[in-house]
Design a protein around this motif. Sequence first.
Motif, PDB file in Angstrom:
ATOM      1  N   LEU A   1      37.128  24.595  41.724  1.00 20.75           N
ATOM      2  CA  LEU A   1      36.593  24.915  40.402  1.00 20.75           C
ATOM      3  C   LEU A   1      36.673  23.712  39.479  1.00 20.75           C
ATOM      4  CD1 LEU A   1      35.386  27.243  38.737  1.00 20.75           C
ATOM      5  CD2 LEU A   1      37.663  27.540  37.757  1.00 20.75           C
TER       6      LEU A   1
ATOM      7  N   HIS B   1      45.276  26.965  45.638  1.00 18.85           N
ATOM      8  CA  HIS B   1      45.134  25.542  45.333  1.00 18.85           C
ATOM      9  C   HIS B   1      43.737  25.048  45.646  1.00 18.85           C
ATOM     10  CE1 HIS B   1      49.563  24.104  45.188  1.00 18.85           C
ATOM     11  NE2 HIS B   1      49.234  24.897  44.195  1.00 18.85           N
TER      12      HIS B   1
ATOM     13  N   GLU C   1      41.010  26.788  45.829  1.00 17.20           N
ATOM     14  CA  GLU C   1      40.044  27.338  44.884  1.00 17.20           C
ATOM     15  C   GLU C   1      40.110  26.630  43.544  1.00 17.20           C
ATOM     16  OE1 GLU C   1      40.995  31.435  44.821  1.00 17.20           O
ATOM     17  OE2 GLU C   1      39.598  31.944  46.441  1.00 17.20           O
ATOM     18  N   GLU C   2      41.319  26.420  43.109  1.00 21.21           N
ATOM     19  CA  GLU C   2      41.483  25.757  41.805  1.00 21.21           C
ATOM     20  C   GLU C   2      40.861  24.383  41.848  1.00 21.21           C
ATOM     21  OE1 GLU C   2      45.453  25.726  40.256  1.00 21.21           O
ATOM     22  OE2 GLU C   2      45.002  24.037  38.944  1.00 21.21           O
TER      23      GLU C   2
END
Lengths: 100, 500, 648, 481
Positions: free
Chosen positions: D157, D151, D153-154
């Motif tokens: 990004l 989560h 990382e998402e």
Amino acid sequence: MIPIAYPLSLAAILFIIGIIGFLLRKNAIVIFMCLELMFNAANLVFITFSNYYQLIDGQVFVVFVMTVAAAEVAVGLALMVAIFRTKHSIDIDQMNSLKG
Amino acid sequence: MSLNPLLLTIAFPLAGVVVMLLLKAKWKNAIRWTALLTSLVTFGLSLWMLSQFNSASPDLQFEINQAWFSLGGNPIGFHIGVDGISILMVLLTTFLTPLAILSTWKAVDEKVKSFMAFFLLLEVGMLGVFLSLDMVLFYIFWEFTLIPMYFLIGLWGGERRVYAAVKFFLYTMAGSVLMLAGILWIGLQYGSFNLTQLVGSGMIPAAAQLWLFGAFGLAFAIKVPMFPLHSWLPDAHTEAPTAGSVILAGVLLKMGAYGFLRFNLPLFPDASIQFAPWMAGLAVVGIIYGALVAYRQKDVKKLVAYSSISHLGFVVLGIFALNLQGLQGAILQMVNHGLSTGALFLVVGMLYERRHTRLLENFGGLWKVVPVMGTLALITMLSSVGLPGLNGFVGEFTILLGAFGSEAIGSPWFAGVATLGVILAAVYLFHMFQKLFLGPVIHEENQKLKDVSVREILILAPILLLAFWIGLYPKPFFMLMAPAVEKLTTIIQSAALLAQ
Amino acid sequence: MESGLTFNLVPWVVFLPLIGLSINLLFGRKFGESFSGTVASLATGLAFVVSVILAVALANHPEGVTVPLADWITIGSLTVRWAFRVDTLSVVMMLVVSGVGTLIHIYSIGYMHNDVRHNGDEGRYTRFFVFLNLFIAAMMILVSADNFLMMFVGWEGVGLCSYLLIGFWFEKGKNGTGNSEAAKKAFIANRIGDFGLLIAMFLIFVNFGSFEFDAVFSQAAAITADKPGVMLAITLFMLLGVTGKSAQLPLYVWLPDAMAGPTPVSALIHAATMVTAGVYLMTRSAAFYMLVPNAQSVVMWVGAATALFAATIAVAQYDIKKVLAYSTISQLGFMVAAVGMGATVAGMFHLITHAFFKGLLFLAAGSVIQGVERGMHHGDHGTDPQDMRQMGGIRKQMPVTFWVYLIGALALSGIAPLAGFFSKDEILAAAWTSQPGIFIVLALAAFMTAFYMGRQLVMVFFGDARSEAAKGATESKLVVTLPLMILAGLSVLGGLLNLPGLHTLEHWLEHTLGKVEPAHFVWLVAGISLVLALLGLGLGWMIYSRKNEKPFVDPLKKALGPLFTGMENKWWVDELYAAVILNPYKAFAHFMAEPVDLGVIDRIGGGLAAGTRAMAEGLRKLENGYIRTYGLLMLLGLTAILTWLFLH
Amino acid sequence: MTLNDFYSILPAVILIFSALVLLLADLWLSKHTKVVTPMLAVLGLIASIAASILFTGNVENGFGGFILVDGFSRFLVPLFAVTGIFAIGMAYDYLTRMGIQRGEYYSLLLFSVSGMMLMASAGDLVIIFLSLELLSIPLYILSGFAAPKAHSEESALKYFLLGTFASGFFLFGAAFLFGAAATTNLNGIVEAVTSGSANSTFLIIGSGLLLAGFSFKVAAVPFHGWTPDVYHGAPAPVSAFMSVGAKAAGFAVLIRVFSLIFPSLAEQYTPIFWGLAALTMLVGNVVAIAQINLKRMLAYSSIAHAGYILMAFVPFGDAAIRANSVASALFYLAGYALGSLGAWAVVIGMEKEDNQGTEINDLAGLGKRSPLMAAAMTVFMLSFTGIPLTLGFWGKFYLFRTAIEGGFISLAVIGLLTSLVSAFYYLRVVVKMYFQEGDSKFHWNFWTAAVAVFSALVIVVLSFIPGSLFDLAVKALLTGS
């Protein structure tokens, strides 16, 4: 001297290509490259006007942009590497677990 | 300033809250006594206020106008004062609060401390609403009352308490947001939120009055509540704990009617005259509608709740008669409804404490089992039904009389149809009394009910005594409000004259 | 001055019963039955004494006075006082109320002693006398008020007492709720009438600016000339009030059911006093009715129609009290018709005599009922002690009751020279001279009155006992029979009040009502009415004294067929009202409560909330987690902004 | 470089210096003395507040107009610093519990705060761009701070890509503004616009793109898409910080740039702001209803509040109202900041090690188990709703007053009605905490709790004496306006 419209049109085309690329591509790195394209379109505009007005300001701005873009590349690539490690993919279409 | 009765009355419950916060939550009785004594002293203070009050004067008295701060050139002040209209509301509040607290002695055994704290805070809020003379201050108190009531319903309520609490909150807020817009607009246009400066200055043009009347009126109409904005009320009344229902019906609803009297009539007299037939029409629909729906309720509390809609219809009808009889009747009826519906809720609460049900079908024949309670309930019911000699009649009759001859309403038909409500009130209330107290005892559980305790008699007796007093000799009450009401009618009449 | 002081006693006619009831409320249960009964009777008796004193004082000052007590409601131009009016009319009513009231109180001491035991709750003895005193107080307020509003207090107050006393045995009756249902019905029917009276009062105030009798009536002529429609409305709305309280068509339906109350209540409230309040009101407001002939004719036709209609039903009832109840409605119809014809004195006269003989009949009926109850075997549930079909031959067991009953019945039937003869005759005479149509209807009603009384006498007292209980009936005690005898005496002598030629009552009342030309005594009318009465009684005797098979079948049933079924079933008026008013009301209320309130109005808020939530769910889909969607949204936003900027 | 030039950026400089010190110091600290890092960071922030108060008193601008120091920046700079302090206070325990206690958090935070501070006093497009990136890049990293959690990382990004996308908008717009006015200095642009020498086509393209870029930062609809996802996925203290700091910085620059350029373009821009404000209030509040996760709900709530603040800005074109317009936006921002930080602090306490525990349902029974936290949360919710005796009420009061003063009654009504909608979901939080039984648990930590309690106290206490804060906001005038 070429009319100002030419480089501006080129910049606009680059910018739009960048946007379209951002919206259509799946690979995060390609998307990031599209973003760079948008930045560079802006740089082109700066340069154009800088030349047009015979002012150094625009060129200074471009230097800053390039510096910052480099920083962004560093952060962005690091991020993508981290993601690739966990997900073995940097396909942004797999990045939709957060929604709603 | 130091001995201003208003300030003392409004602040004293806060002192009680502070004391209570120092007590341990498990000292339930100490907390109860603190709350009771606080509210009793507050009542005493309000009586002292009454004794100092010059009832011959139409003006606001004991005024405090303390600058608070100023916003973009609009000073906002801690501006309070009392006149013949609000003093009755203040007294009603301080009178009912100790009784309501007394009614929780056995009924509330969980989180007593928070309950009592919320209750006293609620009292502060209500007093603030009735005393505020600054529109912003009024709005603050108005909205503030939501919070304690929300928790009273939500924490100590019945089965569907959450639904009811949220509904109560949202409905009230839905009304008040537009009022806020109106308040801000007035403040911006006329540079003041000060009610005494705005009233009677005739500054607000008739065209603007129309939408302002709507903006304020919606808030008040929801609070009253007028048909068809009433649907929060049956749920809130039904789910609230007894003391909450008493205060909700007894005082909180009066805030709406009081708002009409304090804001809509004096600030927007032209619009009031223009809207009078419409408001009266809605009021009449409410009277009949509330009575019809009340008749078909299976839950006693719901029945009483719908009866409130009907009764408050009379109040609104009286207000928009815009004449002396209608207005004074309406104000008296506000007190009356507080007493009789409050008492009805208390009786229902006593039944609920004994049987843990409020469904009509679970009762019957109780007069035989609990004769004293039966008699007290009977008198309460009769007061609500408007039997002459008791309080309800004086209010209803003067309202109808005022509405019948009202120029603003323009037709006796409104009052005529409203009078049908007198029949319908008998239909649903006698239906209720029969289902509860008459007939044979059909449920074995009811055979062993205990009759009222001394405490319960102490709760009901003051209300019923007052009901007789108002019914037989309402003159002091009318005298108290008369100058202020006359002042109000003068404002309306001069607006009517100017409009011609 | 001296009589002024005497007149100041008038509030005590209200206070005394109130004191009585307060004493009983506080101490009644402690000191027992005889204490309660005595206190209550004493209170009423003293009120009677006060009334007598007032009457004596009034003899010297017949113009009467107003005795103010306190201000009540004062708002702007509206001033209503607690003020008592002492004049010849009000004092007559006071005398009747407290006089008959006292007798009934005394009777109740004995009657209720048995009644509370029969119904199995001895604790309720005191309560009865509290209610009874409350009733006297309310009735006194009604008759002594100086203004319409105070009168209305009494008017509704007696309605309340009626409610409480009809429902005295609230756990009894059909299905256990019959009595309380009857009580509720009475109150609501009365409230419908009160609605009319309220509207009339509003009209009065708006047009006259006052509620006080003097102020209002003195302007009546001027207002009538100015706004005839208003006066018609006032009188007709007032009539609606009268039909409620005095049980006239179409609101009479509560009175027969009101027999659910203990018998003294039926006698006091539902025969002698309360139900005559409507007649009193119209007499009081005669100044209005005189001015509106249209209203007058409505009133007299309502009265006459009620008189006949109720009489037909009375013919076919089996319940001893129901017969009397319908008879009461019928007799009230006579009085209303009389007032409608302008014969107010005749109406009042009949009101008084009716109070005597109908009070007597009810009380005697109560004596019969308790006699039969005493005759019932322990655990005998099959016998209804009020059903005349299970009586018969009681005259032997209850001689005193029989004789007083006979006197009452004869007086009611209009047999000379008993009270009823003179009063009814005066009404008939008034009709004879001016309203032949009314005369025919009333004469028919009078004939039927005699017939059903004859029928009742025979069924109850003659022939053979048709049940074990009737056979075992025993005579009541003196405390019960003494009031009966006094009332019997009054029923015999009541006619003296306004004997043709003397017109005592007429002269007495003219100080209040103005000079009313007394109807001439017409021998022909007297003859006709007497013949009709004798014919009725005789026919009743003939038909019902024949041997009857067991179980009892009414001989008229065969003779009259469906007509009798109609009368027996009260012309299905209750059923009609249920079908036309009650059930539609219930259905409509239900419609409002469920489909409308819960289905529509309650769903407005919920619907808005659900709509918002649906919108939320919809908008939420935009937030699908894809970066390109968010980017596209941004691009759209940018495009919108730029487009707008270029267009403007 | 004069002393004034130095003073003008001193707060930011202190922070950058502190950040660098932290980076170094953190290397030397053992596991047990890690607590020193946040303390140092807080010290840096306090020093920067002190610098802003003590040394900028008579500074008006620095570096020849590159940096503007005025009431506006003086109001915001301490606000950013306080936000930073709160974000540190509530983070320490959280980071430890989540196993991501690393010194970089604090230095990145300081970098970001310094970017915000520069943003608030930027007087040139270059500075704006630089500060925008200075505040954003650390946030991209911080969002992914919980990596390798998916989560986190998402969210990093998404934030990174979309943020850069928005930066692209900004940059392209800035270039056209430069083209229109032949200068990147804001005051220079204003002069060009008012003198009419600016090319209007370029001006329109430039300002429109700029607005899009800023709208992204403040999370105005339809530039809001990232907000819920990022707030949801990022570590909670980071979301808290973003929801206040980044948004405030976005507003700072939006207000500054448009307050300068705007007056001459009022006719075109008023309807745009009107639409943005209305859309943002509507979408933010409505979609919040459908949320079951507290973090997402707070994200939508932050979107909605952005709409309210935008509303204050709508009547900006009217010179008479300008002062109130800015002041009410700032006042509201301050109230929102306290509420949001406090509410996030409660969420942080609720979040479990496995990132569970942040659904609204998980609050059930909090009133019984952690009465203090529940009470504080109630205050935040009431303040967000705008119920009296909270700062949020006065914020809305002032805001609506401004809108009505400008004649935008219909917009005010939309605002009022949407705040009714908002009551619906804010109340649900209260309902869960008090009216429903549950076994929710607040992970008690003094600092986290202190943030919540302190915020709640300030919200309530200041509501009784809002006058001083009003005055402060009113004084926060912009130079040149």
